[in-house]
Design an enzyme around this catalytic site. Sequence first.
Site, PDB file in Angstrom:
ATOM      1  N   GLN A  86      -7.188  -2.064   4.631  1.00 51.41           N
ATOM      2  CA  GLN A  86      -6.207  -1.321   3.848  1.00 51.41           C
ATOM      3  C   GLN A  86      -6.865  -0.678   2.614  1.00 51.41           C
ATOM      4  O   GLN A  86      -6.367   0.308   2.086  1.00 51.41           O
ATOM      5  CB  GLN A  86      -5.097  -2.274   3.413  1.00 51.41           C
ATOM      6  CG  GLN A  86      -3.980  -1.618   2.647  1.00 51.41           C
ATOM      7  CD  GLN A  86      -2.787  -2.549   2.518  1.00 51.41           C
ATOM      8  OE1 GLN A  86      -2.152  -2.880   3.509  1.00 51.41           O
ATOM      9  NE2 GLN A  86      -2.493  -2.996   1.313  1.00 51.41           N
ATOM     10  N   SER A 113       0.833  -1.214   0.000  1.00 51.03           N
ATOM     11  CA  SER A 113       0.000   0.000   0.000  1.00 51.03           C
ATOM     12  C   SER A 113       0.861   1.254   0.000  1.00 51.03           C
ATOM     13  O   SER A 113       0.354   2.365   0.012  1.00 51.03           O
ATOM     14  CB  SER A 113      -0.916   0.015   1.226  1.00 51.03           C
ATOM     15  OG  SER A 113      -0.160  -0.115   2.411  1.00 51.03           O
ATOM     16  N   LYS A 124     -18.021  27.470 -30.043  1.00 49.26           N
ATOM     17  CA  LYS A 124     -18.373  26.990 -28.707  1.00 49.26           C
ATOM     18  C   LYS A 124     -17.538  27.585 -27.576  1.00 49.26           C
ATOM     19  O   LYS A 124     -16.342  27.775 -27.696  1.00 49.26           O
ATOM     20  CB  LYS A 124     -18.236  25.452 -28.626  1.00 49.26           C
ATOM     21  CG  LYS A 124     -19.195  24.679 -29.480  1.00 49.26           C
ATOM     22  CD  LYS A 124     -20.653  24.836 -29.074  1.00 49.26           C
ATOM     23  CE  LYS A 124     -20.966  24.189 -27.751  1.00 49.26           C
ATOM     24  NZ  LYS A 124     -20.881  22.719 -27.826  1.00 49.26           N
ATOM     25  N   ASN A 140     -17.592  26.363 -23.716  1.00 47.39           N
ATOM     26  CA  ASN A 140     -18.257  25.341 -22.903  1.00 47.39           C
ATOM     27  C   ASN A 140     -17.995  25.512 -21.404  1.00 47.39           C
ATOM     28  O   ASN A 140     -16.880  25.847 -21.008  1.00 47.39           O
ATOM     29  CB  ASN A 140     -17.775  23.954 -23.329  1.00 47.39           C
ATOM     30  CG  ASN A 140     -18.169  23.629 -24.763  1.00 47.39           C
ATOM     31  OD1 ASN A 140     -19.203  24.092 -25.238  1.00 47.39           O
ATOM     32  ND2 ASN A 140     -17.342  22.858 -25.439  1.00 47.39           N
ATOM     33  N   TYR A 169      -9.266  -5.974  13.442  1.00 47.93           N
ATOM     34  CA  TYR A 169      -8.579  -5.581  12.209  1.00 47.93           C
ATOM     35  C   TYR A 169      -8.637  -6.720  11.205  1.00 47.93           C
ATOM     36  O   TYR A 169      -8.411  -7.878  11.535  1.00 47.93           O
ATOM     37  CB  TYR A 169      -7.108  -5.211  12.474  1.00 47.93           C
ATOM     38  CG  TYR A 169      -6.417  -4.778  11.194  1.00 47.93           C
ATOM     39  CD1 TYR A 169      -6.460  -3.448  10.794  1.00 47.93           C
ATOM     40  CD2 TYR A 169      -5.788  -5.701  10.354  1.00 47.93           C
ATOM     41  CE1 TYR A 169      -5.881  -3.041   9.587  1.00 47.93           C
ATOM     42  CE2 TYR A 169      -5.220  -5.306   9.163  1.00 47.93           C
ATOM     43  CZ  TYR A 169      -5.267  -3.978   8.783  1.00 47.93           C
ATOM     44  OH  TYR A 169      -4.707  -3.582   7.600  1.00 47.93           O
ATOM     45  N   LYS A 173      -8.044   3.398   2.287  1.00 46.24           N
ATOM     46  CA  LYS A 173      -7.256   4.608   2.008  1.00 46.24           C
ATOM     47  C   LYS A 173      -7.570   5.267   0.665  1.00 46.24           C
ATOM     48  O   LYS A 173      -7.733   6.478   0.590  1.00 46.24           O
ATOM     49  CB  LYS A 173      -5.753   4.284   2.073  1.00 46.24           C
ATOM     50  CG  LYS A 173      -5.030   4.873   3.263  1.00 46.24           C
ATOM     51  CD  LYS A 173      -5.298   4.162   4.553  1.00 46.24           C
ATOM     52  CE  LYS A 173      -4.596   2.839   4.605  1.00 46.24           C
ATOM     53  NZ  LYS A 173      -5.236   1.908   5.558  1.00 46.24           N
ATOM     54  N   GLU A 230     -19.335  21.339 -15.324  1.00 50.43           N
ATOM     55  CA  GLU A 230     -19.688  19.987 -15.783  1.00 50.43           C
ATOM     56  C   GLU A 230     -18.816  18.947 -15.093  1.00 50.43           C
ATOM     57  O   GLU A 230     -19.286  17.896 -14.659  1.00 50.43           O
ATOM     58  CB  GLU A 230     -19.498  19.873 -17.295  1.00 50.43           C
ATOM     59  CG  GLU A 230     -20.562  20.602 -18.091  1.00 50.43           C
ATOM     60  CD  GLU A 230     -20.268  20.586 -19.586  1.00 50.43           C
ATOM     61  OE1 GLU A 230     -21.112  20.100 -20.335  1.00 50.43           O
ATOM     62  OE2 GLU A 230     -19.191  21.051 -19.998  1.00 50.43           O
ATOM     63  N   SER A 232     -14.345  23.982 -28.220  1.00 51.53           N
ATOM     64  CA  SER A 232     -14.560  22.696 -28.866  1.00 51.53           C
ATOM     65  C   SER A 232     -13.512  22.537 -29.955  1.00 51.53           C
ATOM     66  O   SER A 232     -13.135  23.510 -30.605  1.00 51.53           O
ATOM     67  CB  SER A 232     -15.960  22.673 -29.476  1.00 51.53           C
ATOM     68  OG  SER A 232     -16.004  21.750 -30.547  1.00 51.53           O
ATOM     69  N   ASN A 291      -1.997  -2.090  13.572  1.00 49.76           N
ATOM     70  CA  ASN A 291      -3.462  -1.926  13.536  1.00 49.76           C
ATOM     71  C   ASN A 291      -3.912  -0.641  14.216  1.00 49.76           C
ATOM     72  O   ASN A 291      -4.747   0.098  13.684  1.00 49.76           O
ATOM     73  CB  ASN A 291      -4.145  -3.136  14.183  1.00 49.76           C
ATOM     74  CG  ASN A 291      -3.781  -4.425  13.472  1.00 49.76           C
ATOM     75  OD1 ASN A 291      -3.150  -4.387  12.415  1.00 49.76           O
ATOM     76  ND2 ASN A 291      -4.166  -5.553  14.044  1.00 49.76           N
ATOM     77  N   THR A 345     -39.709  26.103  -9.561  1.00 49.06           N
ATOM     78  CA  THR A 345     -39.966  24.769  -9.018  1.00 49.06           C
ATOM     79  C   THR A 345     -40.275  23.929 -10.244  1.00 49.06           C
ATOM     80  O   THR A 345     -40.823  24.445 -11.229  1.00 49.06           O
ATOM     81  CB  THR A 345     -41.175  24.736  -8.052  1.00 49.06           C
ATOM     82  OG1 THR A 345     -42.337  25.128  -8.781  1.00 49.06           O
ATOM     83  CG2 THR A 345     -40.986  25.681  -6.869  1.00 49.06           C
ATOM     84  N   HIS A 346     -39.898  22.664 -10.202  1.00 49.39           N
ATOM     85  CA  HIS A 346     -40.060  21.767 -11.363  1.00 49.39           C
ATOM     86  C   HIS A 346     -39.415  22.366 -12.619  1.00 49.39           C
ATOM     87  O   HIS A 346     -39.850  22.097 -13.738  1.00 49.39           O
ATOM     88  CB  HIS A 346     -41.540  21.476 -11.661  1.00 49.39           C
ATOM     89  CG  HIS A 346     -42.343  21.102 -10.458  1.00 49.39           C
ATOM     90  ND1 HIS A 346     -42.539  19.799 -10.066  1.00 49.39           N
ATOM     91  CD2 HIS A 346     -42.968  21.875  -9.520  1.00 49.39           C
ATOM     92  CE1 HIS A 346     -43.274  19.781  -8.961  1.00 49.39           C
ATOM     93  NE2 HIS A 346     -43.536  21.024  -8.598  1.00 49.39           N
TER      94      HIS A 346
HETATM   95  N1  ARG Z   1      -1.153  -1.191   5.769  1.00 51.90           N
HETATM   96  C1  ARG Z   1      -2.209  -1.654   6.619  1.00 51.90           C
HETATM   97  C2  ARG Z   1      -3.477  -0.834   6.400  1.00 51.90           C
HETATM   98  O1  ARG Z   1      -3.444   0.097   5.697  1.00 51.90           O
HETATM   99  C3  ARG Z   1      -1.857  -1.531   8.060  1.00 51.90           C
HETATM  100  C4  ARG Z   1      -1.090  -2.702   8.482  1.00 51.90           C
HETATM  101  C5  ARG Z   1      -1.812  -3.683   9.264  1.00 51.90           C
HETATM  102  N2  ARG Z   1      -1.431  -4.920   8.707  1.00 51.90           N
HETATM  103  C6  ARG Z   1      -1.416  -6.043   9.375  1.00 51.90           C
HETATM  104  N3  ARG Z   1      -0.960  -7.072   8.773  1.00 51.90           N
HETATM  105  N4  ARG Z   1      -1.816  -6.148  10.609  1.00 51.90           N
HETATM  106  O2  ARG Z   1      -4.504  -1.146   6.944  1.00 51.90           O
END
Ligand code: ARG
Length: 466
Positions: A329, A30, A290, A292, A324, A332, A297, A284, A117, A162-163
């Site tokens: 993961q 990650s 044009k 735009n 956990y 993110k 948008e 365009s 964790n 309205t509408h």
């Molecule tokens: N990179 C992990 C996450 O984003 C955190 C690590 C926890 N990993 C684990 N094997 N206990 O959630």
Amino acid sequence: MTKQNKGSEKLWGGRFEEATASSVEEFTASIHYDSRLYKYDIAGSKAHAAMLAEQGILNNEELSDIIAGLSSIEKEIESGTFEFKRELEDIHMNIEKALVDKIGPAGAKLHSARSRNDQIALDLKLYLRDQCDRFTELIDDTQRSCVTLARQYLGNIMPGYTHMQRAQPVLISHHMLAYFEMFQRDKERIADCRKRINISPLGSAALAGTGLPIKRETVADSLGFDGVTANSMDSSGDRDFAIEFVNCCAMIQLHLSRISEELVLWSSQEFSFVNIADKFCTGSSIMPQKKNPDIPELIRGKSGRVIGSLMSLFTLMKGLPLTYNRDLQEDKEPVFDAVDTASASLAIMAELLGNMQFDTERMREATQTGFITATDLADYLVLKDVPFRDAHGIVGRAVVYCLSKECELEDLKLEELQQISPVIEEDVYDVLSVEGSVNSRVSTGGTGISRVEEAVRKAENQLGML
Ligand code: ARG
């Protein structure tokens, strides 16, 4: 016992007899997106180390080595010289490994009483806490643009819809302040969400807490948290706070999308209510004429993305057992994408509104047709003691009569109006004009100029514009 095994290049390698497959490293890593949490990871580690030293788990020399090591890693990351390694999976292990390489055994003590964790939950909370503050400022800017327009066009009239049908005349300022209110609620939502973000999960360790003599409150305090979470199992797997924040982003994007929709309509030739500055439009490649409205948008289009991120998080969480799970993961990328998309959209909307003019004549003209003061005529009859339902019917018939004569209500002669209802007198023409209509709507929250003037001032005051 000192025999090195194949998995030993990993921080968790002790139990492994085989090196990790490179396909697995690629699939599980990650670091390519969680590296953006480095600052929070380092701040969390410094606070954790300071507490470990207070508790006698680290000595002072170890602590100062750790702090210095982490500071120099932070500098390397900021100057772009730090080498992030995919085989070290994530931001936590990249930093920890670099620390051990730099300062030796003291670095290896840092992870006492901590797990990745609770560490990732902490990092994400610190990151989102900053985003709460940043978003509040970004929303302020967008609100300032709405209020600036409201001030600038105070007194100018447009049709309210309205509408998507002309309904009643309103002030342009009233329309713009409607968006001010939506963004105000967005800020309140963020402030509320921040309360739950600002509770430290650190010290929950992997899931069950720790037997080492830590002081969670000390770490929480030094990181500016309002307190510590109550249940270690809840906090190692809790992402409610992330869902809440992305929900805030989705609501912001939804509001931006609604204003965008109006700007797209208003800048069309059919409406021609606004002129968006050239530098905020694009052309365009085939149609030379044009101009735009791509910015609104795109903002409207990006709402799908932010709402999608919210759905991703809900779906991610709904089947997870405590505590956990590696699934987490996957939180993110939707969080980061929602943050990036909504913040960029807010910023450009603030700028765009500052580069736009209303065509006040054209908007005023649009209130001249469509029987836009019909409700005012009904209200007039109510004041003459006609029950509203009867008044509604009378005005409806007046509209039909006008349609047959191809004229507007205010074009009718008094005698014609009196044939429709004998209670009508000369003063009816005051309410049939759009100005009369707007100015009569002084109920709290209404579009009457006195109310709107008050609202503009209040908004300016709240935003520190006075
Ligand atoms: N990179 C992990 C996450 O984003 C955190 C690590 C926890 N990993 C684990 N094997 N206990 O959630």
